[in-house]
Design a protein around this motif. Structure first.
Motif, PDB file in Angstrom:
ATOM      1  N   UNK A  92      -1.463  -2.500  12.124  1.00  0.00           N
ATOM      2  CA  UNK A  92      -0.058  -2.365  12.493  1.00  0.00           C
ATOM      3  C   UNK A  92       0.247  -3.056  13.809  1.00  0.00           C
ATOM      4  N   UNK A  98     -12.704  10.801   3.618  1.00  0.00           N
ATOM      5  CA  UNK A  98     -12.232  10.259   2.339  1.00  0.00           C
ATOM      6  C   UNK A  98     -13.421   9.856   1.481  1.00  0.00           C
ATOM      7  N   UNK A 146       0.839  -1.218   0.000  1.00  0.00           N
ATOM      8  CA  UNK A 146       0.000   0.000   0.000  1.00  0.00           C
ATOM      9  C   UNK A 146       0.866   1.257   0.000  1.00  0.00           C
ATOM     10  N   UNK A 187       1.552   6.903   9.192  1.00  0.00           N
ATOM     11  CA  UNK A 187       1.321   5.716   8.368  1.00  0.00           C
ATOM     12  C   UNK A 187      -0.135   5.282   8.410  1.00  0.00           C
ATOM     13  N   UNK A 188      -0.724   5.321   9.629  1.00  0.00           N
ATOM     14  CA  UNK A 188      -2.120   4.913   9.739  1.00  0.00           C
ATOM     15  C   UNK A 188      -2.998   5.851   8.915  1.00  0.00           C
ATOM     16  N   UNK A 189      -2.694   7.153   8.968  1.00  0.00           N
ATOM     17  CA  UNK A 189      -3.478   8.119   8.203  1.00  0.00           C
ATOM     18  C   UNK A 189      -3.345   7.844   6.706  1.00  0.00           C
ATOM     19  N   UNK A 190      -2.117   7.572   6.261  1.00  0.00           N
ATOM     20  CA  UNK A 190      -1.896   7.266   4.844  1.00  0.00           C
ATOM     21  C   UNK A 190      -2.644   6.002   4.452  1.00  0.00           C
ATOM     22  N   UNK A 191      -2.518   4.967   5.297  1.00  0.00           N
ATOM     23  CA  UNK A 191      -3.126   3.681   4.958  1.00  0.00           C
ATOM     24  C   UNK A 191      -4.640   3.802   4.832  1.00  0.00           C
ATOM     25  N   UNK A 192      -5.232   4.760   5.557  1.00  0.00           N
ATOM     26  CA  UNK A 192      -6.678   4.960   5.448  1.00  0.00           C
ATOM     27  C   UNK A 192      -7.039   5.784   4.223  1.00  0.00           C
ATOM     28  N   UNK A 193      -6.028   6.275   3.512  1.00  0.00           N
ATOM     29  CA  UNK A 193      -6.301   7.016   2.290  1.00  0.00           C
ATOM     30  C   UNK A 193      -6.444   8.513   2.491  1.00  0.00           C
ATOM     31  N   UNK A 194      -6.067   9.035   3.670  1.00  0.00           N
ATOM     32  CA  UNK A 194      -6.164  10.481   3.887  1.00  0.00           C
ATOM     33  C   UNK A 194      -5.058  11.196   3.110  1.00  0.00           C
ATOM     34  N   UNK A 215      -5.737   6.699  16.598  1.00  0.00           N
ATOM     35  CA  UNK A 215      -5.524   8.122  16.821  1.00  0.00           C
ATOM     36  C   UNK A 215      -5.926   8.461  18.257  1.00  0.00           C
TER      37      UNK A 215
END
Lengths: 253, 366
Positions: free
Chosen positions: A94, A116, A59, B263-270, A100
């Motif tokens: 992960x 999104x 990804x 990374x978590x933000x990226x992985x969610x597509x943000x 968050x």
């Protein structure tokens, strides 16, 4: 060309001669891997073998420098639009959950749907509650991640990914940071997910899980795929000496 | 069978509780502490008593000139007599209500942030950071459309000017600082280099020289006849200077956010801006609230430097007033008053930041 497209459309994930370097260090060497839809792959290997790097390339959390990575027919390149498209297809969990901390469990799950997918808040919350119920923690929806146990946090992280309705799920050592008694609750959720036919690539050392759900087990060392087999053969009849050594070290306790 | 019966709770010995207990544990626990306590008590006695006597008991509170101040105590009558100048500078007295109204608007739009439950807190907060400065500017500078008489910025002064400089500086320096901090961590070399150069340049020069440059040197480079307002130039100087400091404070916060959050933000597509705005900045800014407020407080006090370029803030008006021979020697009263004003606002900011920190605390990290 037409032929190639046809094959890549059938595969969920396709890695062709993928190479990656961190500066001078060659982390991934000629990785070739085909994953069909619905397949469940477990990747294991010693630390530093490149297994996390490989699934993080899928990804585009990491960039590969040579070779092709094709996810659901979309080849990953510099193109930001394609990266976004791929990330829409792929969910990821992960080792350290990466929830968050400033948002509640529910907001963690609805965030991407609202920002999104541009979904109205009420609809997003309905979907989020559905998946929180599936991972069996709807009652924690209004708490903050810091108030949950590790196992609960990882289940929230799984629900958060599932909300985006991914076709492929990547797990990067999802149980390595958990206390022993919490590993089971996370694995149970993953087993259920596997039974429903989700395409999964999972870096883990939970060999019980691998035996139970994996179609294929991949063993990596020094940036290469050393051995690849169905779990039965992999554990009972490993071909490579490196694999035998690794298995003897993690199984003989 | 032996049944377990807990012993009844007994009250603690008298020496441990109440006033006596508190005194014993905190002030007289060992002979050394006893001596120290007595010494400190004596020092307080010989300093506080005369100070209180000067400031309150023998002070003079009413009067129109120095004949009112003969008792030897503080001459607060002087402050009362000149209060309008200290508050409004040389703003025309018939128009004081415009400054009062601006201040009231500031209090009304920002005050609710101190309360836990208050409707419309969010829109009010946004208004106080965006619309309010505009409304206040129109109100204070005047406008033909609303039939408000124009008042030259040369006439703005006193506490009103100090608050104006500080508020505009704060409201502008924070977003600029955020943009600079993000730019400094950008992966694009041009943007990164520009931000580093900007920050290091402004951080490397004293504020006094920035103000001098803005008021003396800048006009030399501008074509003849073109001149923009001195106050505006000072404001820009202060904003640039403080946003460089703000950027470094915020960068500290950005660096403290674990990579997994990105990374978590990226992985969610943000996208980049969404992950910054929704995930990274809320956490990073929360971490550096003490540093941000520290910078705000420094900015608030630094506004006094504008007096060297001829803008008369509260300190400058006080300084001008204490030279008035009709009041004799009132320098101490004047400076104590000015210091008190600054202290009240800075302490207010400090308390607000502590409240904010407590409110935003959401349990342990991760």
């Amino acid at each position: 060309m037409a032929m190639e497209n046809a094959t890549s459309n059938e595969l969920a994930v396709q890695l062709v001669d993928v190479n990656k370097w961190y500066g001078e260090f060659h982390v991934l060497k000629n990785i070739n891997l085909n994953v069909s839809p619905g397949e469940r792959i477990v990747i294991c290997g010693p630390s530093g073998s490149g297994k996390s790097t490989m699934i993080r390339c899928i990804n585009r959390l990491e960039e590969h420098q040579a070779g092709q990575i094709i996810v659901n027919g979309i080849e990953l390149t510099e193109d930001v639009k394609r990266i976004d498209e791929v990330r829409r297809e792929v969910g990821m969990c992960f080792q350290h959950f990466n929830l968050f901390p400033h948002l509640t469990v529910l907001d963690n799950c609805t965030l991407a749907l609202i920002w999104v997918r541009k979904m109205p808040k009420a609809e997003a919350e309905k979907i989020a509650m559905h998946y929180l119920e599936r991972v069996k923690i709807p009652e924690q929806a209004d708490k903050f991640p810091g108030q949950l146990s590790g196992g609960q946090q990882q289940r929230v992280a799984i629900a958060r990914s599932l909300c985006m309705n991914p076709k492929i799920m990547l797990f990067d050592e999802p149980t390595s940071a958990l206390d022993p008694e919490m590993i089971k609750e996370v694995l149970d959720v993953m087993v259920e997910l596997a039974e429903e036919g989700m395409t999964m690539l999972c870096v883990t050392h939970e060999m019980g899980f691998a035996k139970l759900v994996a179609n294929r087990v991949i063993f990596m060392d020094a940036g290469q795929i050393v051995e690849e087999n169905n779990p039965h053969e992999f554990f009972d009849n490993p071909q490579n000496d490196r694999t035998k050594m690794f298995l003897s070290q993690i199984l003989n306790h | 069978m032996n049944e377990f019966k807990p012993l009844p709770d007994l009250p603690p010995p008298a020496a441990m509780t109440g006033v006596v207990g508190w005194l014993r544990t905190n002030l007289f626990s060992t002979p050394l502490y006893t001596v120290l306590t007595l010494v400190v008590a004596y020092v307080l006695y010989i300093t506080l008593v005369p100070v209180l006597d000067w400031a309150i008991f023998s002070a003079n509170f009413v009067g129109d000139d120095k004949s009112a101040c003969v008792s030897g105590g503080a001459c607060w009558a002087f402050i009362g007599h000149r209060l309008d100048i200290f508050k409004y500078g040389s703003y025309p007295s018939s128009q004081y209500w415009r400054l009062d109204l601006s201040f009231l608007l500031l209090v009304l739009s920002f005050g609710p942030q101190f309360f836990e439950k208050f409707p419309y807190k969010m829109p009010l907060g946004i208004f106080s950071l965006t619309g309010l400065p505009v409304v206040c500017f129109v109100l204070i500078a005047g406008s033909d459309t609303f039939g408000l008489e124009h008042v030259e910025t040369e006439k703005w002064g006193g506490m009103a000017l100090t608050l104006m400089l500080a508020y505009v500086g704060i409201v502008a320096a924070l977003p600029f600082g955020i943009v600079l901090a993000l730019g400094r961590r950008s992966e694009m070399p041009v943007i990164r280099t520009f931000c580093i150069a900007f920050i290091e340049l402004w951080r490397g020069v004293p504020l006094i020289s920035v103000l001098f440059m803005s008021s003396v040197m800048l006009p030399l480079f501008l074509p003849d006849g073109m001149n923009f307002d001195k106050l505006l130039r000072a404001l820009i100087g202060i904003t640039m200077f403080q946003s460089a400091y703000m950027a470094e404070v915020i960068r500290g916060g950005l660096q403290a956010i674990p990579r997994g959050q990105y990374e978590a933000a990226k992985a969610l597509g943000l996208s980049y801006w969404k992950s910054m705005g929704l995930i990274i900045l809320p956490q990073a800014l929360k971490l550096v609230i003490p540093g941000i407020v520290n910078t705000f407080i420094a900015l608030f006090k630094d506004t006094t430097l504008v007096l060297i370029i001829g803008l008369l803030d509260i300190l400058a008006t006080v300084q001008a007033a204490i030279t008035d021979p009709s009041w004799g020697n009132v320098a101490i009263e004047g400076y104590v008053f000015a210091a008190g004003c600054f202290w009240v606002f800075c302490f207010g900011m400090s308390r607000y930041s502590q409240k904010l920190e407590r409110k935003l605390h959401t349990g342990h990290k991760r």
